[in-house]
Each structure stands twice: as C-alpha cells, then as structure tokens.
Design a protein around this motif. Structure first.
Motif, PDB file in Angstrom:
ATOM      1  N   ARG A   1      33.199  38.775  31.708  1.00 24.53           N
ATOM      2  CA  ARG A   1      34.597  39.157  31.943  1.00 24.53           C
ATOM      3  C   ARG A   1      35.592  38.007  31.849  1.00 24.53           C
ATOM      4  O   ARG A   1      36.676  38.071  32.399  1.00 24.53           O
TER       5      ARG A   1
ATOM      6  N   TRP B   1      39.208  44.729  33.553  1.00 24.06           N
ATOM      7  CA  TRP B   1      37.914  45.216  33.077  1.00 24.06           C
ATOM      8  C   TRP B   1      37.588  46.538  33.756  1.00 24.06           C
ATOM      9  O   TRP B   1      37.558  46.630  34.978  1.00 24.06           O
ATOM     10  N   ARG B   2      37.364  47.575  32.978  1.00 26.09           N
ATOM     11  CA  ARG B   2      36.927  48.876  33.493  1.00 26.09           C
ATOM     12  C   ARG B   2      35.485  48.756  33.967  1.00 26.09           C
ATOM     13  O   ARG B   2      35.089  49.326  34.968  1.00 26.09           O
ATOM     14  N   ASP B   3      34.679  48.037  33.190  1.00 26.48           N
ATOM     15  CA  ASP B   3      33.285  47.744  33.516  1.00 26.48           C
ATOM     16  C   ASP B   3      32.929  46.466  32.765  1.00 26.48           C
ATOM     17  O   ASP B   3      33.817  45.823  32.200  1.00 26.48           O
TER      18      ASP B   3
END
Length: 184
Positions: free
Chosen positions: A45, A80-82
């Motif tokens: 990330r 970040w969504r994931d």
C-alpha cells in the motif's frame, strides 16, 4: 558451515512485483479504481494508511487528468479498498473518462514484508505502468449498470416574451448524475 545467504528480494525480476492490471470508475463515477496483481504481487500500500495524497503513487499525466481544471495545486486523495485495490477521489474538474489512460510511478509499491527501500531497480518493486479505462461506458464502471447517466433538470419561466431584447433565463443547477465530473 557458513550461514545461509539471505533469499533474493524476488526469485526472478517481475515475479512477485506489484503490477497495475486494470482501471475502472466506481459505480457512481466519482472514483477511479486501480487494481493491482493479486497473490505474491500484492502491494504493501505504498505506506498509505487511510486516505492520503496519491502524488507519490500516480504518474504526472494521471495526476493532471484527476486534477483537471483544479490545476497543479489541487491535492489528489486516494485510499486502499483492500491490499490490491486503490481508489482515487475525482473532483468536479476531473478529466478522467472512459477511454482515459492512467498510470503509476515506478518503485513506489512493494510486496508486503519487503523492508528494503523500494526503487525501480529493485526487482521486487513496482515498475511504471499504465492501463486504459475501457472506452465502452457499459464496461468502464464497476457494477452491472455501467456508468451513471446524467439527469438534466432545466427550469425557466413558463412564458417567454416575444419582444426583441428580452431573454429567457434557464437554470440547470438541479441536474444530477454523471459521476464526479461537473455536468457541462
């Protein structure tokens, strides 16, 4: 016996390297959604926790598209969504559309667990990459409905004067839809 040598950052250049694989708009058309390779190439990330500026992740042409008319001073935020999905907030001036090409910088993303600094020369770190958002609006947005369609709501006087020099004023501020970019 001598101590074992440390394992290489990656078995082969490009294997396990985070890689940009696709770009779409979200179901509302208000965010750019970038997907990276899953599995061993998942991203750490870029050190971004929560929402933050994405100037270190997105390349300059993509930042310019996302900022649009806001100019170079506009801060571009992403989150970040994931572990493999980056969402970039679009503003009313954004020029990102179906068919736009978007990209990321080299050396800013690395696999989880890699403690070494990332650079484009490290085979475990991301390379500069770009992808095109599908040009077909039915495929450019997440979800089955395609990109949101704008709804025009125009109001004005019920009667217009036939006299020369008189003008009717129309108002479209109640219009909606079409995602993040301003309706024009």
């Amino acid at each position: 016996a001598p101590p074992p040598a440390p394992p290489p950052a990656s078995p082969r250049p490009g294997v396990g390297r985070p890689a940009l694989v696709s770009a779409r708009l979200d179901a509302q058309g208000s965010r750019l959604v970038l997907a990276f390779r899953r599995g061993p190439g998942a991203s750490a990330r870029a050190g971004l926790v929560g929402a933050g500026p994405c100037g270190a992740i997105l390349d300059d042409p993509t930042l310019a598209l996302v900022r649009g008319g806001a100019g170079a001073g506009g801060v571009v935020l992403c989150s970040w969504r994931d572990a493999v999905t980056l969402e970039v907030d679009l503003n009313f001036e954004s020029l990102v559309r179906p068919g736009s090409t978007v990209g990321v910088r080299a050396g800013v993303l690395r696999p989880p667990g890699l403690a070494a600094p990332c650079s484009s020369s490290n085979p475990a770190c991301s390379e500069a990459a770009s992808v095109e958002i599908p040009a077909d609006p039915a495929r450019a947005c997440e979800g089955s409905g395609g990109c949101p369609l704008p709804r025009a709501h125009i109001s004005g006087p019920a009667v217009v004067s036939p006299c020369p020099g008189e003008f009717a004023r129309l108002d479209g501020t109640a219009s909606s839809g079409g995602g993040g970019p301003r309706l024009r």
